[in-house]
Design a protein around this motif. Structure first.
Motif, PDB file in Angstrom:
ATOM      1  N   LEU A  38       0.870   2.161  -0.328  1.00  0.00           N
ATOM      2  CA  LEU A  38       0.477   2.586  -1.669  1.00  0.00           C
ATOM      3  C   LEU A  38      -0.685   1.735  -2.167  1.00  0.00           C
ATOM      4  N   ILE A  39      -1.751   2.378  -2.616  1.00  0.00           N
ATOM      5  CA  ILE A  39      -2.867   1.694  -3.255  1.00  0.00           C
ATOM      6  C   ILE A  39      -3.614   2.721  -4.092  1.00  0.00           C
ATOM      7  N   SER A  40      -4.185   2.275  -5.183  1.00  0.00           N
ATOM      8  CA  SER A  40      -4.944   3.166  -6.066  1.00  0.00           C
ATOM      9  C   SER A  40      -6.424   2.907  -5.848  1.00  0.00           C
ATOM     10  N   HIS A  41      -7.073   3.810  -5.128  1.00  0.00           N
ATOM     11  CA  HIS A  41      -8.460   3.592  -4.742  1.00  0.00           C
ATOM     12  C   HIS A  41      -9.403   3.580  -5.940  1.00  0.00           C
ATOM     13  N   ASP A  42      -9.020   4.243  -7.019  1.00  0.00           N
ATOM     14  CA  ASP A  42      -9.912   4.268  -8.179  1.00  0.00           C
ATOM     15  C   ASP A  42      -9.969   2.927  -8.898  1.00  0.00           C
ATOM     16  N   VAL A  43      -8.946   2.080  -8.692  1.00  0.00           N
ATOM     17  CA  VAL A  43      -8.986   0.746  -9.287  1.00  0.00           C
ATOM     18  C   VAL A  43      -9.128  -0.340  -8.215  1.00  0.00           C
ATOM     19  N   GLY A  44      -9.129   0.073  -6.931  1.00  0.00           N
ATOM     20  CA  GLY A  44      -9.254  -0.884  -5.843  1.00  0.00           C
ATOM     21  C   GLY A  44      -8.089  -1.852  -5.773  1.00  0.00           C
ATOM     22  N   ASP A  45      -6.924  -1.390  -6.156  1.00  0.00           N
ATOM     23  CA  ASP A  45      -5.792  -2.287  -6.338  1.00  0.00           C
ATOM     24  C   ASP A  45      -4.518  -1.451  -6.374  1.00  0.00           C
ATOM     25  N   ILE A  46      -3.376  -2.110  -6.447  1.00  0.00           N
ATOM     26  CA  ILE A  46      -2.154  -1.389  -6.752  1.00  0.00           C
ATOM     27  C   ILE A  46      -2.074  -1.185  -8.260  1.00  0.00           C
ATOM     28  N   SER A  47      -1.341  -0.155  -8.652  1.00  0.00           N
ATOM     29  CA  SER A  47      -1.297   0.218 -10.062  1.00  0.00           C
ATOM     30  C   SER A  47       0.128   0.573 -10.467  1.00  0.00           C
ATOM     31  N   HIS A  48       0.301   0.842 -11.752  1.00  0.00           N
ATOM     32  CA  HIS A  48       1.598   1.294 -12.243  1.00  0.00           C
ATOM     33  C   HIS A  48       1.973   2.650 -11.638  1.00  0.00           C
ATOM     34  N   ARG A  49       0.974   3.441 -11.241  1.00  0.00           N
ATOM     35  CA  ARG A  49       1.261   4.693 -10.531  1.00  0.00           C
ATOM     36  C   ARG A  49       1.921   4.404  -9.191  1.00  0.00           C
ATOM     37  N   ASP A  50       1.445   3.368  -8.511  1.00  0.00           N
ATOM     38  CA  ASP A  50       2.050   2.976  -7.239  1.00  0.00           C
ATOM     39  C   ASP A  50       3.476   2.479  -7.446  1.00  0.00           C
ATOM     40  N   LEU A  51       3.691   1.723  -8.510  1.00  0.00           N
ATOM     41  CA  LEU A  51       5.024   1.229  -8.818  1.00  0.00           C
ATOM     42  C   LEU A  51       5.999   2.385  -9.020  1.00  0.00           C
ATOM     43  N   ALA A  52       5.599   3.361  -9.808  1.00  0.00           N
ATOM     44  CA  ALA A  52       6.478   4.509 -10.070  1.00  0.00           C
ATOM     45  C   ALA A  52       6.763   5.290  -8.794  1.00  0.00           C
ATOM     46  N   LEU A  53       5.731   5.493  -7.967  1.00  0.00           N
ATOM     47  CA  LEU A  53       5.918   6.254  -6.742  1.00  0.00           C
ATOM     48  C   LEU A  53       6.755   5.473  -5.737  1.00  0.00           C
ATOM     49  N   ALA A  54       6.588   4.145  -5.698  1.00  0.00           N
ATOM     50  CA  ALA A  54       7.400   3.313  -4.803  1.00  0.00           C
ATOM     51  C   ALA A  54       8.885   3.490  -5.115  1.00  0.00           C
ATOM     52  N   ARG A  55       9.232   3.471  -6.377  1.00  0.00           N
ATOM     53  CA  ARG A  55      10.635   3.646  -6.766  1.00  0.00           C
ATOM     54  C   ARG A  55      11.158   5.015  -6.334  1.00  0.00           C
ATOM     55  N   ASP A  56      10.341   6.047  -6.541  1.00  0.00           N
ATOM     56  CA  ASP A  56      10.777   7.405  -6.171  1.00  0.00           C
ATOM     57  C   ASP A  56      10.938   7.550  -4.665  1.00  0.00           C
ATOM     58  N   ILE A  57      10.021   6.944  -3.896  1.00  0.00           N
ATOM     59  CA  ILE A  57      10.098   7.026  -2.437  1.00  0.00           C
ATOM     60  C   ILE A  57      11.335   6.299  -1.931  1.00  0.00           C
ATOM     61  N   SER A  58      11.621   5.137  -2.491  1.00  0.00           N
ATOM     62  CA  SER A  58      12.822   4.400  -2.087  1.00  0.00           C
ATOM     63  C   SER A  58      14.084   5.213  -2.372  1.00  0.00           C
ATOM     64  N   ALA A  59      14.117   5.878  -3.511  1.00  0.00           N
ATOM     65  CA  ALA A  59      15.281   6.698  -3.853  1.00  0.00           C
ATOM     66  C   ALA A  59      15.437   7.855  -2.875  1.00  0.00           C
ATOM     67  N   ALA A  60      14.302   8.482  -2.508  1.00  0.00           N
ATOM     68  CA  ALA A  60      14.349   9.587  -1.540  1.00  0.00           C
ATOM     69  C   ALA A  60      14.828   9.101  -0.177  1.00  0.00           C
ATOM     70  N   ALA A  61      14.378   7.913   0.232  1.00  0.00           N
ATOM     71  CA  ALA A  61      14.799   7.356   1.518  1.00  0.00           C
ATOM     72  C   ALA A  61      16.303   7.097   1.531  1.00  0.00           C
ATOM     73  N   ARG A  62      16.814   6.523   0.454  1.00  0.00           N
ATOM     74  CA  ARG A  62      18.256   6.266   0.385  1.00  0.00           C
ATOM     75  C   ARG A  62      19.042   7.566   0.458  1.00  0.00           C
ATOM     76  N   GLU A  63      18.561   8.577  -0.239  1.00  0.00           N
ATOM     77  CA  GLU A  63      19.265   9.860  -0.241  1.00  0.00           C
ATOM     78  C   GLU A  63      19.322  10.479   1.145  1.00  0.00           C
ATOM     79  N   LEU A  64      18.272  10.241   1.948  1.00  0.00           N
ATOM     80  CA  LEU A  64      18.205  10.799   3.299  1.00  0.00           C
ATOM     81  C   LEU A  64      18.850   9.897   4.348  1.00  0.00           C
TER      82      LEU A  64
END
Length: 220
Positions: free
Chosen positions: A69-95
């Protein structure tokens, strides 16, 4: 307004235990157990990314799935990455895919050069890479390691001019250092430890081994 988040704040946030910030973004590895479950996780990530309008790099392998996860428009990680990281982890646990943060790492090739533009032009051509900074090259397919051309004042025939930069999680770096030394390596320079160690193999080929510090200047 930028929504960038520091590595320190990312790691401190709830729901990021599966992730490590190493060099080029926030990364996770999920053991899927089999290819079908890995493919299902990739499909779930694609749906989450489309819904968020924010898309990670995903690598499906037989045994699991790597995500960056990285936000290319800011050249960094962002709060968007944080939110998506949480959702991806939840999906992984469910599977039923298991996070293995100790397997996360990122790799970069570093080349010392007196004439940076000339050396950079060669590696850009031979690798088919794209320029991203004055001394950086990146794989346009996002599959190979970045290349960083480092300015030096004069040629150094007594040392290699090409080495590997390896970023690993802070909770892994001491174990990796000990393993490298036990395998015949040696410390060439530890003046910057614990930010990084320069190691050499038995024939003098070098690697900079570094944890990505939560309190680094980059994270400020």
């Amino acid at each position: 307004m930028s929504d960038a988040i520091s590595p320190k704040d990312f790691r401190a946030a709830e729901g990021t235990d599966d992730w490590r910030v190493v060099g080029d973004g926030a990364r996770a590895w999920f053991d899927a157990g089999d290819f079908a479950r890995g493919a299902a996780l990739v499909s779930a990530i694609a749906g989450l990314a489309d819904a968020a309008g924010h898309h990670p790099d995903v690598d499906l392998r037989y045994s699991g799935v790597a995500v960056r996860l990285i936000s290319h428009d800011v050249g960094d990680i962002s709060h968007r990455d944080l939110a998506l990281a949480r959702d991806i982890s939840a999906a992984a646990r469910e599977l039923g895919a298991t996070a293995r943060p100790e397997l996360v790492q990122s790799l970069q090739i570093a080349i010392d050069a007196v004439d940076v533009p000339a050396v950079r032009a060669f590696w850009e051509a031979v690798l088919g890479y794209s320029p991203v900074e004055d001394a950086d090259l990146t794989d346009p397919r996002a599959s190979g390691p970045n290349v960083w051309i480092q300015q030096i004042d004069a040629a150094r025939p007594e040392r290699n001019t090409l080495h590997v930069d390896l970023y690993v999680p802070r909770d892994v770096v001491e174990k990796r250092l000990a393993a490298a030394l036990a395998a015949g390596g040696r410390v060439v320079n530890d003046v910057n430890a614990p930010e990084w160690w320069t190691l050499a193999d038995p024939e003098g080929n070098e690697v900079d081994l570094a944890p990505w510090r939560d309190d680094s200047p980059w994270a400020a």
